[in-house]
Motif scaffolding. Structure first.
Motif, PDB file in Angstrom:
ATOM      1  N   UNK A  72     -11.118  26.489   1.429  1.00 28.31           N
ATOM      2  CA  UNK A  72     -10.438  26.514   2.729  1.00 28.31           C
ATOM      3  C   UNK A  72      -8.937  26.319   2.543  1.00 28.31           C
ATOM      4  N   UNK A  73      -8.550  25.414   1.670  1.00 27.34           N
ATOM      5  CA  UNK A  73      -7.130  25.180   1.388  1.00 27.34           C
ATOM      6  C   UNK A  73      -6.484  26.409   0.778  1.00 27.34           C
ATOM      7  N   UNK A  74      -7.166  27.037  -0.164  1.00 24.37           N
ATOM      8  CA  UNK A  74      -6.639  28.251  -0.797  1.00 24.37           C
ATOM      9  C   UNK A  74      -6.473  29.371   0.227  1.00 24.37           C
ATOM     10  N   UNK A  75      -7.483  29.575   1.064  1.00 23.10           N
ATOM     11  CA  UNK A  75      -7.407  30.625   2.085  1.00 23.10           C
ATOM     12  C   UNK A  75      -6.274  30.352   3.065  1.00 23.10           C
ATOM     13  N   UNK A  76      -6.113  29.115   3.485  1.00 21.88           N
ATOM     14  CA  UNK A  76      -5.044  28.765   4.423  1.00 21.88           C
ATOM     15  C   UNK A  76      -3.676  28.986   3.792  1.00 21.88           C
ATOM     16  N   UNK A  77      -3.529  28.643   2.532  1.00 21.66           N
ATOM     17  CA  UNK A  77      -2.224  28.831   1.882  1.00 21.66           C
ATOM     18  C   UNK A  77      -1.889  30.308   1.710  1.00 21.66           C
ATOM     19  N   UNK A  78      -2.881  31.132   1.502  1.00 22.20           N
ATOM     20  CA  UNK A  78      -2.636  32.575   1.352  1.00 22.20           C
ATOM     21  C   UNK A  78      -2.356  33.218   2.713  1.00 22.20           C
ATOM     22  N   UNK A  79      -3.120  32.833   3.733  1.00 23.03           N
ATOM     23  CA  UNK A  79      -3.013  33.486   5.033  1.00 23.03           C
ATOM     24  C   UNK A  79      -1.863  32.980   5.893  1.00 23.03           C
ATOM     25  N   UNK A  80      -1.520  31.716   5.790  1.00 20.09           N
ATOM     26  CA  UNK A  80      -0.591  31.129   6.749  1.00 20.09           C
ATOM     27  C   UNK A  80       0.768  30.746   6.192  1.00 20.09           C
ATOM     28  N   UNK A  81       1.033  30.996   4.936  1.00 18.89           N
ATOM     29  CA  UNK A  81       2.350  30.664   4.397  1.00 18.89           C
ATOM     30  C   UNK A  81       3.072  31.930   3.973  1.00 18.89           C
ATOM     31  N   UNK A  82       4.374  31.908   4.115  1.00 16.45           N
ATOM     32  CA  UNK A  82       5.200  33.033   3.720  1.00 16.45           C
ATOM     33  C   UNK A  82       5.971  32.627   2.469  1.00 16.45           C
ATOM     34  N   UNK A  83       5.868  33.405   1.405  1.00 17.25           N
ATOM     35  CA  UNK A  83       6.640  33.053   0.219  1.00 17.25           C
ATOM     36  C   UNK A  83       8.132  33.211   0.506  1.00 17.25           C
ATOM     37  N   UNK A  84       8.925  32.374  -0.096  1.00 19.18           N
ATOM     38  CA  UNK A  84      10.364  32.410   0.091  1.00 19.18           C
ATOM     39  C   UNK A  84      11.012  32.602  -1.273  1.00 19.18           C
ATOM     40  N   UNK A  85      11.683  33.741  -1.448  1.00 23.98           N
ATOM     41  CA  UNK A  85      12.329  34.057  -2.713  1.00 23.98           C
ATOM     42  C   UNK A  85      13.775  33.600  -2.649  1.00 23.98           C
ATOM     43  N   UNK A  86      14.309  33.184  -3.783  1.00 27.57           N
ATOM     44  CA  UNK A  86      15.635  32.583  -3.814  1.00 27.57           C
ATOM     45  C   UNK A  86      16.496  33.231  -4.889  1.00 27.57           C
ATOM     46  N   UNK A  87      17.751  33.493  -4.539  1.00 30.26           N
ATOM     47  CA  UNK A  87      18.733  34.006  -5.497  1.00 30.26           C
ATOM     48  C   UNK A  87      19.935  33.074  -5.460  1.00 30.26           C
ATOM     49  N   UNK A  88      20.457  32.751  -6.623  1.00 30.25           N
ATOM     50  CA  UNK A  88      21.608  31.854  -6.714  1.00 30.25           C
ATOM     51  C   UNK A  88      22.718  32.539  -7.501  1.00 30.25           C
ATOM     52  N   UNK A  89      23.947  32.262  -7.082  1.00 27.26           N
ATOM     53  CA  UNK A  89      25.111  32.791  -7.791  1.00 27.26           C
ATOM     54  C   UNK A  89      26.170  31.702  -7.859  1.00 27.26           C
ATOM     55  N   UNK A  90      26.841  31.633  -8.984  1.00 23.92           N
ATOM     56  CA  UNK A  90      27.976  30.725  -9.155  1.00 23.92           C
ATOM     57  C   UNK A  90      29.240  31.565  -9.192  1.00 23.92           C
ATOM     58  N   UNK A  91      30.221  31.173  -8.407  1.00 22.71           N
ATOM     59  CA  UNK A  91      31.483  31.905  -8.365  1.00 22.71           C
ATOM     60  C   UNK A  91      32.591  30.965  -8.806  1.00 22.71           C
ATOM     61  N   UNK A  92      33.283  31.360  -9.847  1.00 23.12           N
ATOM     62  CA  UNK A  92      34.431  30.579 -10.296  1.00 23.12           C
ATOM     63  C   UNK A  92      35.672  31.171  -9.648  1.00 23.12           C
TER      64      UNK A  92
END
Length: 109
Positions: free
Chosen positions: A31-51
């Motif tokens: 049930x936990x696995x199904x809920x995590x797959x069905x009800x969560x949206x993955x969030x992708x992250x990009x980082x940049x350093x600017x000097x």
């Protein structure tokens, strides 16, 4: 006095109910696995350093420029996304380094 608890009796009861314990644990995991797959949206992250040193611009001016709606709108138009889809963070870490973090549910951005 029969108010004593014997560990052997407790273990025997647990052993007799081992299949029920396994079934309930497996059911909760599924049930936990199904809920995590069905009800969560993955969030992708990009980082940049600017000097900022090579550009001969102050960190404050660059941060102000990065937060301008015109620049953000052009970037989101080029990426083909809405600004609401992005979570952005702009931090000044040191005097001449700025960290830009963008998060989006779309991995293609």
């Amino acid at each position: 006095m029969e108010d004593e608890i014997h560990i052997g009796e407790v273990l025997a009861v647990l052993w007799r109910g081992k299949y029920l314990i396994i079934a309930v644990t497996a059911g909760a995991a599924l049930i936990t696995l199904a809920a995590s797959i069905l009800f969560t949206t993955p969030l992708f992250e990009a980082k940049a350093s600017i000097e900022t040193t090579p550009f001969d611009i102050s960190s404050e001016k660059l941060i102000k420029r990065l937060n301008e709606p015109d620049l953000i709108n052009r970037a989101t138009d080029k990426l083909g996304c809405d600004r609401d889809d992005l979570v952005e963070t702009i931090l000044e870490t040191e005097e001449s380094i700025i960290l830009v973090t963008v998060k989006s549910p779309d991995a293609g951005l």
